[in-house]
Design a protein around this motif. Structure first.
Motif, PDB file in Angstrom:
ATOM      1  N   LYS A   8       0.835  -1.205   0.000  1.00 36.00           N
ATOM      2  CA  LYS A   8       0.000   0.000   0.000  1.00 36.00           C
ATOM      3  C   LYS A   8       0.867   1.252   0.000  1.00 36.00           C
ATOM      4  O   LYS A   8       0.466   2.293  -0.516  1.00 36.00           O
ATOM      5  CB  LYS A   8      -0.919  -0.017   1.222  1.00 36.00           C
ATOM      6  N   GLU A   9       2.043   1.119   0.577  1.00 35.12           N
ATOM      7  CA  GLU A   9       2.991   2.221   0.638  1.00 35.12           C
ATOM      8  C   GLU A   9       3.937   2.218  -0.563  1.00 35.12           C
ATOM      9  O   GLU A   9       4.306   3.278  -1.077  1.00 35.12           O
ATOM     10  CB  GLU A   9       3.793   2.104   1.932  1.00 35.12           C
ATOM     11  N   TYR A  10       4.310   1.015  -0.998  1.00 33.82           N
ATOM     12  CA  TYR A  10       5.229   0.843  -2.124  1.00 33.82           C
ATOM     13  C   TYR A  10       4.563  -0.072  -3.167  1.00 33.82           C
ATOM     14  O   TYR A  10       4.782  -1.293  -3.164  1.00 33.82           O
ATOM     15  CB  TYR A  10       6.545   0.219  -1.663  1.00 33.82           C
ATOM     16  N   PRO A  11       3.748   0.466  -4.058  1.00 35.45           N
ATOM     17  CA  PRO A  11       2.993  -0.369  -5.006  1.00 35.45           C
ATOM     18  C   PRO A  11       3.873  -1.168  -5.962  1.00 35.45           C
ATOM     19  O   PRO A  11       3.377  -2.098  -6.607  1.00 35.45           O
ATOM     20  CB  PRO A  11       2.117   0.636  -5.753  1.00 35.45           C
ATOM     21  N   GLN A  12       5.174  -0.854  -6.041  1.00 31.73           N
ATOM     22  CA  GLN A  12       6.059  -1.666  -6.864  1.00 31.73           C
ATOM     23  C   GLN A  12       6.125  -3.108  -6.375  1.00 31.73           C
ATOM     24  O   GLN A  12       6.504  -4.013  -7.126  1.00 31.73           O
ATOM     25  CB  GLN A  12       7.463  -1.058  -6.940  1.00 31.73           C
ATOM     26  N   LEU A  13       5.727  -3.340  -5.117  1.00 30.57           N
ATOM     27  CA  LEU A  13       5.721  -4.705  -4.595  1.00 30.57           C
ATOM     28  C   LEU A  13       4.623  -5.567  -5.219  1.00 30.57           C
ATOM     29  O   LEU A  13       4.609  -6.778  -5.025  1.00 30.57           O
ATOM     30  CB  LEU A  13       5.577  -4.689  -3.072  1.00 30.57           C
ATOM     31  N   TYR A  14       3.724  -4.956  -5.953  1.00 30.87           N
ATOM     32  CA  TYR A  14       2.719  -5.731  -6.698  1.00 30.87           C
ATOM     33  C   TYR A  14       3.312  -6.322  -7.986  1.00 30.87           C
ATOM     34  O   TYR A  14       2.678  -7.165  -8.624  1.00 30.87           O
ATOM     35  CB  TYR A  14       1.532  -4.845  -7.079  1.00 30.87           C
ATOM     36  N   LEU A  15       4.496  -5.875  -8.364  1.00 38.99           N
ATOM     37  CA  LEU A  15       5.097  -6.295  -9.630  1.00 38.99           C
ATOM     38  C   LEU A  15       5.791  -7.649  -9.501  1.00 38.99           C
ATOM     39  O   LEU A  15       6.090  -8.104  -8.403  1.00 38.99           O
ATOM     40  CB  LEU A  15       6.095  -5.238 -10.098  1.00 38.99           C
ATOM     41  N   LEU A  16       6.059  -8.248 -10.647  1.00 38.82           N
ATOM     42  CA  LEU A  16       6.759  -9.532 -10.702  1.00 38.82           C
ATOM     43  C   LEU A  16       8.179  -9.323 -11.204  1.00 38.82           C
ATOM     44  O   LEU A  16       8.374  -8.719 -12.265  1.00 38.82           O
ATOM     45  CB  LEU A  16       6.032 -10.495 -11.646  1.00 38.82           C
ATOM     46  N   PRO A  17       9.184  -9.804 -10.473  1.00 32.37           N
ATOM     47  CA  PRO A  17      10.561  -9.690 -10.962  1.00 32.37           C
ATOM     48  C   PRO A  17      10.707 -10.344 -12.332  1.00 32.37           C
ATOM     49  O   PRO A  17      10.198 -11.438 -12.568  1.00 32.37           O
ATOM     50  CB  PRO A  17      11.374 -10.446  -9.904  1.00 32.37           C
ATOM     51  N   GLY A  99      17.163   4.706  -1.330  1.00 29.95           N
ATOM     52  CA  GLY A  99      16.548   5.405  -2.452  1.00 29.95           C
ATOM     53  C   GLY A  99      15.244   4.808  -2.938  1.00 29.95           C
ATOM     54  O   GLY A  99      14.918   4.901  -4.129  1.00 29.95           O
ATOM     55  N   ILE A 100      14.464   4.203  -2.045  1.00 25.56           N
ATOM     56  CA  ILE A 100      13.178   3.620  -2.437  1.00 25.56           C
ATOM     57  C   ILE A 100      12.157   4.743  -2.625  1.00 25.56           C
ATOM     58  O   ILE A 100      11.876   5.502  -1.703  1.00 25.56           O
ATOM     59  CB  ILE A 100      12.675   2.626  -1.380  1.00 25.56           C
ATOM     60  N   VAL A 101      11.613   4.841  -3.822  1.00 26.25           N
ATOM     61  CA  VAL A 101      10.653   5.911  -4.113  1.00 26.25           C
ATOM     62  C   VAL A 101       9.340   5.648  -3.380  1.00 26.25           C
ATOM     63  O   VAL A 101       8.770   4.558  -3.461  1.00 26.25           O
ATOM     64  CB  VAL A 101      10.399   6.023  -5.631  1.00 26.25           C
ATOM     65  N   ASN A 102       8.872   6.675  -2.663  1.00 26.89           N
ATOM     66  CA  ASN A 102       7.624   6.599  -1.904  1.00 26.89           C
ATOM     67  C   ASN A 102       6.686   7.689  -2.419  1.00 26.89           C
ATOM     68  O   ASN A 102       6.770   8.848  -2.014  1.00 26.89           O
ATOM     69  CB  ASN A 102       7.917   6.794  -0.407  1.00 26.89           C
ATOM     70  N   TRP A 103       5.780   7.292  -3.332  1.00 24.53           N
ATOM     71  CA  TRP A 103       4.872   8.274  -3.920  1.00 24.53           C
ATOM     72  C   TRP A 103       3.893   8.832  -2.899  1.00 24.53           C
ATOM     73  O   TRP A 103       3.329   9.917  -3.095  1.00 24.53           O
ATOM     74  CB  TRP A 103       4.139   7.651  -5.115  1.00 24.53           C
ATOM     75  N   GLY A 104       3.683   8.112  -1.804  1.00 29.66           N
ATOM     76  CA  GLY A 104       2.815   8.635  -0.753  1.00 29.66           C
ATOM     77  C   GLY A 104       3.332   9.956  -0.210  1.00 29.66           C
ATOM     78  O   GLY A 104       2.550  10.872   0.096  1.00 29.66           O
ATOM     79  N   LYS A 105       4.645  10.089  -0.089  1.00 29.34           N
ATOM     80  CA  LYS A 105       5.236  11.333   0.391  1.00 29.34           C
ATOM     81  C   LYS A 105       4.984  12.467  -0.601  1.00 29.34           C
ATOM     82  O   LYS A 105       4.726  13.619  -0.211  1.00 29.34           O
ATOM     83  CB  LYS A 105       6.740  11.148   0.611  1.00 29.34           C
ATOM     84  N   THR A 136      12.167   9.684  -0.831  1.00 33.26           N
ATOM     85  CA  THR A 136      12.703   8.319  -0.846  1.00 33.26           C
ATOM     86  C   THR A 136      12.893   7.803   0.577  1.00 33.26           C
ATOM     87  O   THR A 136      13.007   8.573   1.531  1.00 33.26           O
ATOM     88  CB  THR A 136      14.047   8.240  -1.587  1.00 33.26           C
ATOM     89  N   ASP A 137      12.934   6.485   0.698  1.00 30.00           N
ATOM     90  CA  ASP A 137      13.099   5.820   1.990  1.00 30.00           C
ATOM     91  C   ASP A 137      14.290   4.869   1.950  1.00 30.00           C
ATOM     92  O   ASP A 137      14.755   4.470   0.875  1.00 30.00           O
ATOM     93  CB  ASP A 137      11.850   5.004   2.344  1.00 30.00           C
ATOM     94  N   THR A 138      14.731   4.502   3.131  1.00 32.44           N
ATOM     95  CA  THR A 138      15.752   3.465   3.294  1.00 32.44           C
ATOM     96  C   THR A 138      15.164   2.358   4.160  1.00 32.44           C
ATOM     97  O   THR A 138      14.558   2.632   5.194  1.00 32.44           O
ATOM     98  CB  THR A 138      17.009   4.027   3.972  1.00 32.44           C
ATOM     99  N   LEU A 139      15.318   1.121   3.713  1.00 31.35           N
ATOM    100  CA  LEU A 139      14.821  -0.022   4.473  1.00 31.35           C
ATOM    101  C   LEU A 139      15.944  -1.026   4.714  1.00 31.35           C
ATOM    102  O   LEU A 139      16.758  -1.281   3.820  1.00 31.35           O
ATOM    103  CB  LEU A 139      13.697  -0.740   3.715  1.00 31.35           C
ATOM    104  N   ILE A 140      15.971  -1.586   5.899  1.00 35.02           N
ATOM    105  CA  ILE A 140      16.835  -2.730   6.179  1.00 35.02           C
ATOM    106  C   ILE A 140      15.985  -3.976   5.955  1.00 35.02           C
ATOM    107  O   ILE A 140      14.921  -4.123   6.558  1.00 35.02           O
ATOM    108  CB  ILE A 140      17.356  -2.692   7.620  1.00 35.02           C
TER     109      ILE A 140
END
Length: 297
Positions: A8-17, A99-105, A136-140
């Protein structure tokens, strides 16, 4: 499922590698379009998956734990490798993704801007996105498994005990990367960064620095490179030239020096995070020089 919440925050996770690399990925990440299929197709979801914040010297770091190896690898492919079907080394169990793009921001800023009477959104958008930290965000990202692929028998431990300690080393290793990336961006050398991050992870987990573990985790044993994580931090040309073996004297010298530094300063599991500042400001460059002099890095 945790991934559904994150999507919901990062819709790129709906994609398939692989299948959605290229234009579909760019449409979602670069242009802010919604994916055609909003289901988390690439993930199984584990009951122990979780999102949490870990306190570091640079402030709280946001972390994601994914129990299934396939989920962990696909998360890295999507978030760290632009949805390309890259091979994730089997001894990679964690990664800090920047550098994860967060369009919500961006959307929240647009709403605040228009509500305040702003009328020139195109210009404001360009101004806002000219600073990457704005959007952008940073995630571990953490997975499950033996640290560096080292089997528990090598350390005289049972499986569950080594998995627990692996989790600890892995978490604090990545927290160290987060701290250096945030507070000390000038300290940047792929191999030395790994040696230091391993050192902090080991001390946080065991209460003391263990030189033999530090070398083993990189694939260095008895003064020789036997294969392991070290090659992951070299480019293809360096790997072809056998750079990992050439680095062994430098790795041994740096780990010995770190052992002396930590003992001299009385560093333990409770104080090692606070010591990172001194490590970065006083010891980083001499350690890098030592790595170069001894290992021809």
């Amino acid at each position: 499922m945790i991934i559904q919440d994150l999507a919901k925050e990062y819709p790129q996770l709906y994609l398939l590698p692989g299948a959605d690399a290229g234009e579909p990925y760019r449409n979602v990440v670069k242009r802010g379009q919604r994916p055609k299929n909003e289901t988390v197709q690439a993930f199984n979801g584990g009951r122990s998956d979780r999102i949490f914040f870990e306190q570091t010297p640079a402030g709280p770091a946001r972390a994601v734990y994914l129990a299934f190896r396939e989920d962990f690898e696909n998360f890295l492919r999507i978030m760290g490798y632009r949805c390309e079907p890259v091979q994730i080394p089997p001894d990679t169990g964690a990664m800090m993704v920047k550098g994860i793009v967060n369009w919500g921001k961006i959307h929240r800023h647009k709403e605040a801007y228009t509500q305040s009477g702003g009328l020139a959104w195109k210009e404001e958008f360009e101004k806002f996105t000219s600073i990457k930290e704005n959007y952008t965000d940073t995630l571990i990202v953490l997975g499950k498994g033996y640290y560096s692929g080292v089997q528990p028998q090598r350390l005289g431990l049972g499986e569950e005990e080594w998995l627990a300690r692996s989790w600890s080393i892995r978490l604090y290793h990545e927290c160290t990367h987060f701290t250096f990336y945030t507070l000390y961006p000038g300290c940047k050398h792929a191999v030395l960064d790994e040696v230091i991050a391993d050192a902090v992870g080991i001390i946080k987990t065991y209460g003391e620095y263990r030189v033999e573990y530090a070398r083993l985790f990189l694939g260095v044993e008895n003064g020789a490179y036997t294969g392991g994580r070290l090659e992951n931090y070299l480019n293809l040309k360096e790997q072809e030239l056998g750079q990992a073996r050439q680095l062994v004297p430098g790795i041994c010298a740096v780990t010995d020096r770190l052992g002396h530094i930590f003992r001299e300063n009385g560093v333990n599991g409770q104080t090692v995070f606070a010591f990172i500042q001194k490590l970065a400001q006083e010891y980083y460059r001499p350690l890098m020089q030592l790595l170069f002099d001894k290992g021809k890095a």
